[in-house]
Design a protein around this motif. Structure first.
Motif, PDB file in Angstrom:
ATOM      1  N   ARG A   1      25.486  45.439  28.306  1.00  0.00           N
ATOM      2  CA  ARG A   1      24.127  45.170  28.787  1.00  0.00           C
ATOM      3  C   ARG A   1      23.247  44.673  27.646  1.00  0.00           C
ATOM      4  O   ARG A   1      22.429  43.759  27.821  1.00  0.00           O
ATOM      5  CB  ARG A   1      23.572  46.443  29.411  1.00  0.00           C
ATOM      6  CG  ARG A   1      22.142  46.324  29.963  1.00  0.00           C
ATOM      7  CD  ARG A   1      21.172  46.979  29.035  1.00  0.00           C
ATOM      8  NE  ARG A   1      19.807  46.966  29.519  1.00  0.00           N
ATOM      9  CZ  ARG A   1      18.757  47.134  28.744  1.00  0.00           C
ATOM     10  NH1 ARG A   1      18.918  47.358  27.440  1.00  0.00           N
ATOM     11  NH2 ARG A   1      17.530  47.089  29.242  1.00  0.00           N
TER      12      ARG A   1
ATOM     13  N   VAL B   1      23.873  41.014  26.946  1.00  0.00           N
ATOM     14  CA  VAL B   1      23.227  40.152  27.942  1.00  0.00           C
ATOM     15  C   VAL B   1      21.733  40.048  27.676  1.00  0.00           C
ATOM     16  O   VAL B   1      21.135  38.966  27.807  1.00  0.00           O
ATOM     17  CB  VAL B   1      23.502  40.679  29.361  1.00  0.00           C
ATOM     18  CG1 VAL B   1      22.678  39.925  30.389  1.00  0.00           C
ATOM     19  CG2 VAL B   1      24.979  40.545  29.696  1.00  0.00           C
TER      20      VAL B   1
ATOM     21  N   TRP C   1      21.135  37.671  24.932  1.00  0.00           N
ATOM     22  CA  TRP C   1      21.317  36.310  25.430  1.00  0.00           C
ATOM     23  C   TRP C   1      20.101  35.861  26.246  1.00  0.00           C
ATOM     24  O   TRP C   1      19.655  34.715  26.136  1.00  0.00           O
ATOM     25  CB  TRP C   1      22.584  36.242  26.282  1.00  0.00           C
ATOM     26  CG  TRP C   1      22.823  34.893  26.884  1.00  0.00           C
ATOM     27  CD1 TRP C   1      23.303  33.779  26.260  1.00  0.00           C
ATOM     28  CD2 TRP C   1      22.582  34.510  28.249  1.00  0.00           C
ATOM     29  NE1 TRP C   1      23.379  32.730  27.144  1.00  0.00           N
ATOM     30  CE2 TRP C   1      22.950  33.152  28.365  1.00  0.00           C
ATOM     31  CE3 TRP C   1      22.115  35.195  29.361  1.00  0.00           C
ATOM     32  CZ2 TRP C   1      22.842  32.463  29.564  1.00  0.00           C
ATOM     33  CZ3 TRP C   1      22.007  34.510  30.554  1.00  0.00           C
ATOM     34  CH2 TRP C   1      22.363  33.158  30.661  1.00  0.00           C
ATOM     35  N   LEU C   2      19.520  36.757  27.040  1.00  0.00           N
ATOM     36  CA  LEU C   2      18.327  36.426  27.814  1.00  0.00           C
ATOM     37  C   LEU C   2      17.151  36.094  26.894  1.00  0.00           C
ATOM     38  O   LEU C   2      16.333  35.219  27.217  1.00  0.00           O
ATOM     39  CB  LEU C   2      17.957  37.581  28.740  1.00  0.00           C
ATOM     40  CG  LEU C   2      18.870  37.815  29.947  1.00  0.00           C
ATOM     41  CD1 LEU C   2      18.408  39.046  30.724  1.00  0.00           C
ATOM     42  CD2 LEU C   2      18.889  36.598  30.867  1.00  0.00           C
TER      43      LEU C   2
ATOM     44  N   GLN D   1      26.806  38.376  33.319  1.00  0.00           N
ATOM     45  CA  GLN D   1      25.951  37.266  32.886  1.00  0.00           C
ATOM     46  C   GLN D   1      25.326  36.556  34.077  1.00  0.00           C
ATOM     47  O   GLN D   1      24.184  36.088  33.998  1.00  0.00           O
ATOM     48  CB  GLN D   1      26.741  36.274  32.043  1.00  0.00           C
ATOM     49  CG  GLN D   1      25.871  35.200  31.391  1.00  0.00           C
ATOM     50  CD  GLN D   1      26.680  34.227  30.562  1.00  0.00           C
ATOM     51  OE1 GLN D   1      27.898  34.120  30.714  1.00  0.00           O
ATOM     52  NE2 GLN D   1      26.016  33.504  29.680  1.00  0.00           N
TER      53      GLN D   1
ATOM     54  N   GLY E   1      22.351  38.474  34.962  1.00  0.00           N
ATOM     55  CA  GLY E   1      21.306  38.249  33.969  1.00  0.00           C
ATOM     56  C   GLY E   1      20.581  36.935  34.168  1.00  0.00           C
ATOM     57  O   GLY E   1      19.345  36.889  34.149  1.00  0.00           O
ATOM     58  N   VAL E   2      21.319  35.863  34.390  1.00  0.00           N
ATOM     59  CA  VAL E   2      20.678  34.562  34.574  1.00  0.00           C
ATOM     60  C   VAL E   2      19.919  34.514  35.892  1.00  0.00           C
ATOM     61  O   VAL E   2      18.866  33.866  36.005  1.00  0.00           O
ATOM     62  CB  VAL E   2      21.722  33.426  34.490  1.00  0.00           C
ATOM     63  CG1 VAL E   2      22.602  33.383  35.722  1.00  0.00           C
ATOM     64  CG2 VAL E   2      21.045  32.077  34.285  1.00  0.00           C
TER      65      VAL E   2
ATOM     66  N   VAL F   1      24.223  28.281  31.315  1.00  0.00           N
ATOM     67  CA  VAL F   1      25.425  29.124  31.321  1.00  0.00           C
ATOM     68  C   VAL F   1      26.682  28.281  31.141  1.00  0.00           C
ATOM     69  O   VAL F   1      27.799  28.779  31.309  1.00  0.00           O
ATOM     70  CB  VAL F   1      25.530  29.947  32.621  1.00  0.00           C
ATOM     71  CG1 VAL F   1      24.372  30.913  32.738  1.00  0.00           C
ATOM     72  CG2 VAL F   1      25.613  29.038  33.848  1.00  0.00           C
TER      73      VAL F   1
END
Length: 227
Positions: free
Chosen positions: A112, A115, A118-119, A155, A158-159, A183
């Motif tokens: 988590r 992610v 990455w966000l 992911q 998340g996106v 992505v």
């Protein structure tokens, strides 16, 4: 490369038996006056104490910090206390349990965190509002608290959370194809749409959870924080 000393090689100097410090030696170790560095540090501390004594005091809790905002309709000074009381109720209502990750079998807190990192990069790449990032992370956590997610779809969640947050917070939100590109085509537009529908259905379209920024700005105003 320099060789780092091991703990075993770092030893204090010892005094041989029968050869302790004599009185003359003790007197030689006593400084006659304080070094200039010590005097400077003490002077700096005294100056800091004097500056603290001249700082403006923090206003008492009963002071009306909104009395100067009556002419600004955007600040809603007449209703601001009721608004923040309601936000506090919503914060309690939408609280995510601290142990929610224990219900996930295929992912863990470390995944988590990856992610979320990455966000943050996606947020910076699209130059989005701070509220969008906080909302996306909130949606991610609330979704994971009620829905088990496979490792290869984390992911995607998340996106999708960033897409929904952008629609909620931004005036000009990035398009769906932008998220497909970000992505690297790992997920299709149809998969993101399907996850968006699932997320909104599970969260009952309740996206108005208060953000830390809301309370931070209010507390900063009460504390007279100068930007």
């Amino acid at each position: 490369m320099l060789r780092r000393e091991t703990l075993g090689e770092i030893q204090n100097r010892t005094i041989e038996p029968g050869r302790g410090f004599g009185k003359a030696h003790i007197r030689s170790l006593q400084p006659i006056s304080k070094p200039q560095s010590v005097l400077k540090e003490e002077a700096d501390e005294e100056e800091m104490e004097r500056s603290r004594s001249h700082e403006e005091p923090i206003p008492p809790l009963d002071e009306n910090i909104d009395e100067d905002d009556a002419d600004n309709p955007q600040l809603c000074s007449e209703y601001v206390n009721d608004i923040y009381k309601y936000l506090r109720e919503l914060e309690v209502k939408y609280t995510v349990p601290s142990t929610y990750m224990t219900s996930q079998r295929d992912i863990n807190a470390k995944m988590r965190a990856i992610v979320v990192d990455w966000l943050i990069q996606v947020h910076q790449r699209f130059h989005l509002l701070p509220e969008t990032l906080y909302t996306a992370i909130s949606l991610l956590d609330r979704y994971l608290a009620v829905q088990a997610v496979a490792k290869n779809r984390l992911q995607l969640v998340g996106v999708t959370a960033m897409l929904v947050a952008s629609k909620y917070e931004e005036i000009y939100a990035p398009e769906l194809r932008d998220f497909v590109f970000i992505v690297d085509n790992a997920y299709t537009a149809a998969q993101i749409r399907a996850t968006e529908r699932t997320m909104l259905r599970l969260l009952k379209f309740e996206l108005g959870k208060p953000l830390p920024l809301h309370f931070l700005r209010r507390n900063s105003k009460a504390g007279q924080v100068k930007s």
